[in-house]
Design a protein around this motif. Structure first.
Motif, PDB file in Angstrom:
ATOM      1  N   TYR A 119       5.264   6.191  13.521  1.00  0.00           N
ATOM      2  CA  TYR A 119       4.869   5.743  14.819  1.00  0.00           C
ATOM      3  C   TYR A 119       4.551   4.203  14.561  1.00  0.00           C
ATOM      4  CZ  TYR A 119       3.007   4.532  19.599  1.00  0.00           C
ATOM      5  OH  TYR A 119       3.472   3.999  20.592  1.00  0.00           O
ATOM      6  N   VAL A 120       4.237   3.930  13.452  1.00  0.00           N
ATOM      7  CA  VAL A 120       4.040   2.147  12.959  1.00  0.00           C
ATOM      8  C   VAL A 120       5.452   1.752  12.079  1.00  0.00           C
ATOM      9  CG1 VAL A 120       2.654   0.642  11.315  1.00  0.00           C
ATOM     10  CG2 VAL A 120       1.616   2.803  13.212  1.00  0.00           C
ATOM     11  N   GLY A 121       5.903   2.807  11.198  1.00  0.00           N
ATOM     12  CA  GLY A 121       7.284   2.270  11.431  1.00  0.00           C
ATOM     13  C   GLY A 121       8.587   1.436  11.833  1.00  0.00           C
ATOM     14  N   VAL A 122       8.544   3.299  12.979  1.00  0.00           N
ATOM     15  CA  VAL A 122       9.449   1.897  14.032  1.00  0.00           C
ATOM     16  C   VAL A 122       9.176   0.982  14.897  1.00  0.00           C
ATOM     17  CG1 VAL A 122       9.551   3.341  16.551  1.00  0.00           C
ATOM     18  CG2 VAL A 122       9.972   4.866  14.795  1.00  0.00           C
ATOM     19  N   LEU A 123       7.500   0.393  14.899  1.00  0.00           N
ATOM     20  CA  LEU A 123       7.031  -0.332  15.654  1.00  0.00           C
ATOM     21  C   LEU A 123       7.594  -1.018  14.700  1.00  0.00           C
ATOM     22  CD1 LEU A 123       3.612   0.539  16.496  1.00  0.00           C
ATOM     23  CD2 LEU A 123       5.337   0.654  18.453  1.00  0.00           C
ATOM     24  N   GLN A 124       7.210  -1.434  13.368  1.00  0.00           N
ATOM     25  CA  GLN A 124       7.748  -2.887  12.211  1.00  0.00           C
ATOM     26  C   GLN A 124       9.011  -2.910  12.828  1.00  0.00           C
ATOM     27  OE1 GLN A 124       5.365  -0.155   8.830  1.00  0.00           O
ATOM     28  NE2 GLN A 124       3.930  -2.458   9.391  1.00  0.00           N
ATOM     29  N   ALA A 125      10.049  -1.617  12.783  1.00  0.00           N
ATOM     30  CA  ALA A 125      11.241  -1.450  12.529  1.00  0.00           C
ATOM     31  C   ALA A 125      11.752  -2.896  13.596  1.00  0.00           C
ATOM     32  CB  ALA A 125      11.731  -0.776  12.880  1.00  0.00           C
ATOM     33  N   PHE A 126      11.538  -2.059  14.675  1.00  0.00           N
ATOM     34  CA  PHE A 126      11.493  -2.746  16.498  1.00  0.00           C
ATOM     35  C   PHE A 126      11.361  -4.357  16.455  1.00  0.00           C
ATOM     36  CE2 PHE A 126      11.964   0.920  18.767  1.00  0.00           C
ATOM     37  CZ  PHE A 126      12.793   0.744  19.371  1.00  0.00           C
ATOM     38  N   PHE A 127       9.404  -4.713  16.128  1.00  0.00           N
ATOM     39  CA  PHE A 127       9.394  -5.582  15.242  1.00  0.00           C
ATOM     40  C   PHE A 127      10.406  -7.121  14.553  1.00  0.00           C
ATOM     41  CE2 PHE A 127       4.992  -4.539  16.724  1.00  0.00           C
ATOM     42  CZ  PHE A 127       4.880  -4.981  18.256  1.00  0.00           C
ATOM     43  N   ILE A 160       0.128  -5.297  13.426  1.00  0.00           N
ATOM     44  CA  ILE A 160      -0.656  -3.942  13.039  1.00  0.00           C
ATOM     45  C   ILE A 160      -1.685  -3.946  12.232  1.00  0.00           C
ATOM     46  CG2 ILE A 160       0.193  -1.208  13.526  1.00  0.00           C
ATOM     47  CD1 ILE A 160       2.936  -2.454  13.409  1.00  0.00           C
ATOM     48  N   TYR A 161      -2.575  -3.415  13.105  1.00  0.00           N
ATOM     49  CA  TYR A 161      -4.409  -3.012  12.678  1.00  0.00           C
ATOM     50  C   TYR A 161      -4.317  -1.506  13.082  1.00  0.00           C
ATOM     51  CZ  TYR A 161      -5.995  -7.992  12.100  1.00  0.00           C
ATOM     52  OH  TYR A 161      -5.898  -9.026  11.091  1.00  0.00           O
ATOM     53  N   ALA A 162      -4.895  -0.968  12.215  1.00  0.00           N
ATOM     54  CA  ALA A 162      -5.143   0.556  11.603  1.00  0.00           C
ATOM     55  C   ALA A 162      -6.372   0.641  12.705  1.00  0.00           C
ATOM     56  CB  ALA A 162      -5.265   1.130  11.076  1.00  0.00           C
ATOM     57  N   GLY A 163      -6.785   1.411  13.684  1.00  0.00           N
ATOM     58  CA  GLY A 163      -8.429   2.046  13.983  1.00  0.00           C
ATOM     59  C   GLY A 163      -8.680   2.969  13.203  1.00  0.00           C
ATOM     60  N   ALA A 164      -9.020   2.830  12.012  1.00  0.00           N
ATOM     61  CA  ALA A 164      -9.452   4.003  11.184  1.00  0.00           C
ATOM     62  C   ALA A 164     -10.658   4.117  10.911  1.00  0.00           C
ATOM     63  CB  ALA A 164      -8.562   3.942   9.988  1.00  0.00           C
ATOM     64  N   VAL A 165     -10.748   5.396  10.031  1.00  0.00           N
ATOM     65  CA  VAL A 165     -12.272   5.761   9.743  1.00  0.00           C
ATOM     66  C   VAL A 165     -12.331   6.516   8.357  1.00  0.00           C
ATOM     67  CG1 VAL A 165     -14.490   6.863  10.351  1.00  0.00           C
ATOM     68  CG2 VAL A 165     -13.829   5.952  12.260  1.00  0.00           C
ATOM     69  N   GLY A 166     -11.625   7.647   8.159  1.00  0.00           N
ATOM     70  CA  GLY A 166     -11.578   8.372   7.362  1.00  0.00           C
ATOM     71  C   GLY A 166      -9.942   7.777   6.235  1.00  0.00           C
ATOM     72  N   PRO A 167     -11.049   8.367   4.487  1.00  0.00           N
ATOM     73  CA  PRO A 167      -9.758   7.464   3.993  1.00  0.00           C
ATOM     74  C   PRO A 167      -8.574   7.564   3.536  1.00  0.00           C
ATOM     75  CG  PRO A 167     -10.932   9.332   3.013  1.00  0.00           C
ATOM     76  CD  PRO A 167     -11.726   8.994   4.546  1.00  0.00           C
ATOM     77  N   ARG A 168      -8.264   8.607   4.211  1.00  0.00           N
ATOM     78  CA  ARG A 168      -5.976   9.013   4.018  1.00  0.00           C
ATOM     79  C   ARG A 168      -5.993   7.570   5.445  1.00  0.00           C
ATOM     80  NH1 ARG A 168      -4.439  13.588   6.168  1.00  0.00           N
ATOM     81  NH2 ARG A 168      -2.945  13.711   4.910  1.00  0.00           N
ATOM     82  N   MET A 169      -6.638   7.364   6.147  1.00  0.00           N
ATOM     83  CA  MET A 169      -5.657   6.153   7.218  1.00  0.00           C
ATOM     84  C   MET A 169      -5.975   5.071   6.987  1.00  0.00           C
ATOM     85  SD  MET A 169      -4.395   6.395   9.925  1.00  0.00           S
ATOM     86  CE  MET A 169      -4.685   7.885  11.023  1.00  0.00           C
ATOM     87  N   LEU A 170      -7.361   4.625   5.925  1.00  0.00           N
ATOM     88  CA  LEU A 170      -7.783   3.767   5.593  1.00  0.00           C
ATOM     89  C   LEU A 170      -6.598   3.340   4.489  1.00  0.00           C
ATOM     90  CD1 LEU A 170     -11.420   3.588   5.269  1.00  0.00           C
ATOM     91  CD2 LEU A 170     -10.394   1.789   6.468  1.00  0.00           C
ATOM     92  N   GLN A 171      -6.310   4.318   3.974  1.00  0.00           N
ATOM     93  CA  GLN A 171      -4.542   3.682   2.594  1.00  0.00           C
ATOM     94  C   GLN A 171      -3.896   4.090   3.437  1.00  0.00           C
ATOM     95  OE1 GLN A 171      -4.874   7.521  -0.224  1.00  0.00           O
ATOM     96  NE2 GLN A 171      -2.725   6.866  -0.915  1.00  0.00           N
ATOM     97  N   LEU A 172      -3.795   4.465   4.624  1.00  0.00           N
ATOM     98  CA  LEU A 172      -1.822   3.999   5.061  1.00  0.00           C
ATOM     99  C   LEU A 172      -2.125   3.105   5.711  1.00  0.00           C
ATOM    100  CD1 LEU A 172       0.737   5.038   6.195  1.00  0.00           C
ATOM    101  CD2 LEU A 172      -0.511   6.012   7.661  1.00  0.00           C
ATOM    102  N   ALA A 173      -3.633   2.317   5.785  1.00  0.00           N
ATOM    103  CA  ALA A 173      -2.806   1.028   6.796  1.00  0.00           C
ATOM    104  C   ALA A 173      -3.153  -0.272   5.201  1.00  0.00           C
ATOM    105  CB  ALA A 173      -4.641   0.172   7.045  1.00  0.00           C
ATOM    106  N   GLY A 174      -3.576   0.500   4.218  1.00  0.00           N
ATOM    107  CA  GLY A 174      -3.525  -1.034   3.162  1.00  0.00           C
ATOM    108  C   GLY A 174      -2.126  -0.496   2.596  1.00  0.00           C
ATOM    109  N   GLU A 175      -1.664   0.255   3.146  1.00  0.00           N
ATOM    110  CA  GLU A 175      -0.259   0.247   2.400  1.00  0.00           C
ATOM    111  C   GLU A 175       1.062   0.121   3.059  1.00  0.00           C
ATOM    112  OE1 GLU A 175       2.918   4.374   0.736  1.00  0.00           O
ATOM    113  OE2 GLU A 175       0.897   4.608   1.354  1.00  0.00           O
ATOM    114  N   THR A 176       0.755   0.259   4.256  1.00  0.00           N
ATOM    115  CA  THR A 176       2.138  -0.292   5.274  1.00  0.00           C
ATOM    116  C   THR A 176       1.462  -1.398   6.474  1.00  0.00           C
ATOM    117  OG1 THR A 176       0.977   1.389   6.912  1.00  0.00           O
ATOM    118  CG2 THR A 176       2.789   2.472   5.133  1.00  0.00           C
TER     119      THR A 176
END
Length: 335
Positions: A119-127, A160-176
């Motif tokens: 989903y975020v990849g699509v948003l970033q491509a649009f932006f 784009i900011y991730a509303g994240a709590v768990g480690p995998r979503m936080l890692q995705l935020a750091g990466e993308t």
């Protein structure tokens, strides 16, 4: 202002209080306003548009919208439109929603990290003003892009900011992504593991970026005349939150058995009187571990702890009946 502050605007604010909070933020040099959208109460985008028109300096973020209820292309167009109203001041905070609400409206959660990446990849491509074709597991786009007929289609800078709590979503935020919007009712020491997950993601980036922004909503209540009432305001909220989202109990240092006891005492759906009966089971220590409550000095000290642990912008989520007074008191303390 020693620390840049934000304000979390949820359903506890009337519209009149929302505008008043925005005025305080403008007058005292706050960093940002974050509009909640979780329960089926209010749409964040409508409030964001009004705030964008009524303010001139503060950033305006969604805190957070979800990646289930709006098609990714529509989300991109929506936030591009908000950026037209307040150029350079819009932030897209996005999360994976939560159960059981997601299932109850027909969009159950499945592989949330995979879905967010697509989903975020699509948003970033649009932006970036690109044509988007994606045949993912969750997101499908076929040769679409911004499509204005009477003005030039251009790239837009919307973090784009991730509303994240768990480690995998936080890692995705750091990466993308550009930042994280961390939930409230998480203790200061949570930042240690959160930052480790974010840094792991940053190490995998391909754009050369070496850091992302860390913003966190923090439950606050201030009453210099009656600090006990401020603590109780946060205690009542934590009690309700433990009943709705019991996974936060481990972060609060609350044993699962105590959560079960709270549920037994309060029942569900819980009335305000039910919460009052159940909240006495929670020790003050559990509340003060995950909230900033008491006198102005008490709350300032706690916010500074979060800031020193890595939260660039503590976002005030004021509880109790003194919401605007709490914001004004902290605005004066940090101005």
């Amino acid at each position: 202002m020693r620390i840049p502050l934000g304000i979390h605007l949820g359903e506890r604010f009337t519209l009149e209080e929302t505008w008043a909070a925005a005025e305080i933020a403008e007058n005292h040099g706050f960093d940002s306003l974050w509009v909640a959208e979780g329960r089926l109460t209010r749409d964040a985008v409508s409030i964001m548009a009004l705030l964008a028109e009524r303010t001139n300096t503060v950033r305006i973020g969604s805190g957070v919208v979800n990646n289930k209820s709006r098609n990714a292309a529509l989300m991109a167009v929506t936030f591009k439109t908000l950026d037209e109203i307040a150029p350079g001041r819009i932030v897209l905070g996005i999360g994976a929603w939560w159960e059981p609400l997601a299932s109850r409206v027909g969009t159950p959660l499945s592989k949330p990290v995979v879905a967010m990446r697509e989903y975020v990849g699509v948003l970033q491509a649009f932006f970036r003003n690109e044509e988007v074709t994606v045949d993912g597991e969750f997101v499908h786009m076929d040769g679409v892009r911004f499509d204005r007929m009477y003005a030039e289609n251009v790239e837009v800078d919307i973090p784009i900011y991730a509303g994240a709590v768990g480690p995998r979503m936080l890692q995705l935020a750091g990466e993308t992504m550009d930042g994280v919007y961390l939930d409230f009712l998480l203790p200061v020491d949570y930042l240690t593991s959160a930052r480790a997950s974010i840094d792991k993601g940053i190490a995998a980036r391909t754009d050369g970026r070496t850091s992302i922004d860390i913003t966190q909503a923090i439950a606050v209540a201030v009453d210099d005349d009656d600090p006990r009432s401020a603590i109780d305001a946060c205690k009542a909220f934590l009690t309700l939150y433990l009943m709705q989202q019991p996974h936060i109990a481990e972060h609060c240092g609350v044993e699962p058995e105590l959560v079960d006891r709270i549920k037994q005492v309060a029942g569900w759906p819980a009335t305000p009187d039910d919460i009052k009966r159940a909240m006495v089971l929670l020790p003050d220590e559990a509340v003060l571990r995950v909230a900033a409550a008491g006198t102005t000095a008490d709350v300032v000290e706690k916010l500074e702890e979060y800031h020193e642990a890595g939260v660039r912008v503590p976002v005030l989520n004021p509880l109790g009946g003194r919401k605007l007074e709490t914001i004004e008191s902290l605005a004066r303390a940090f101005h």
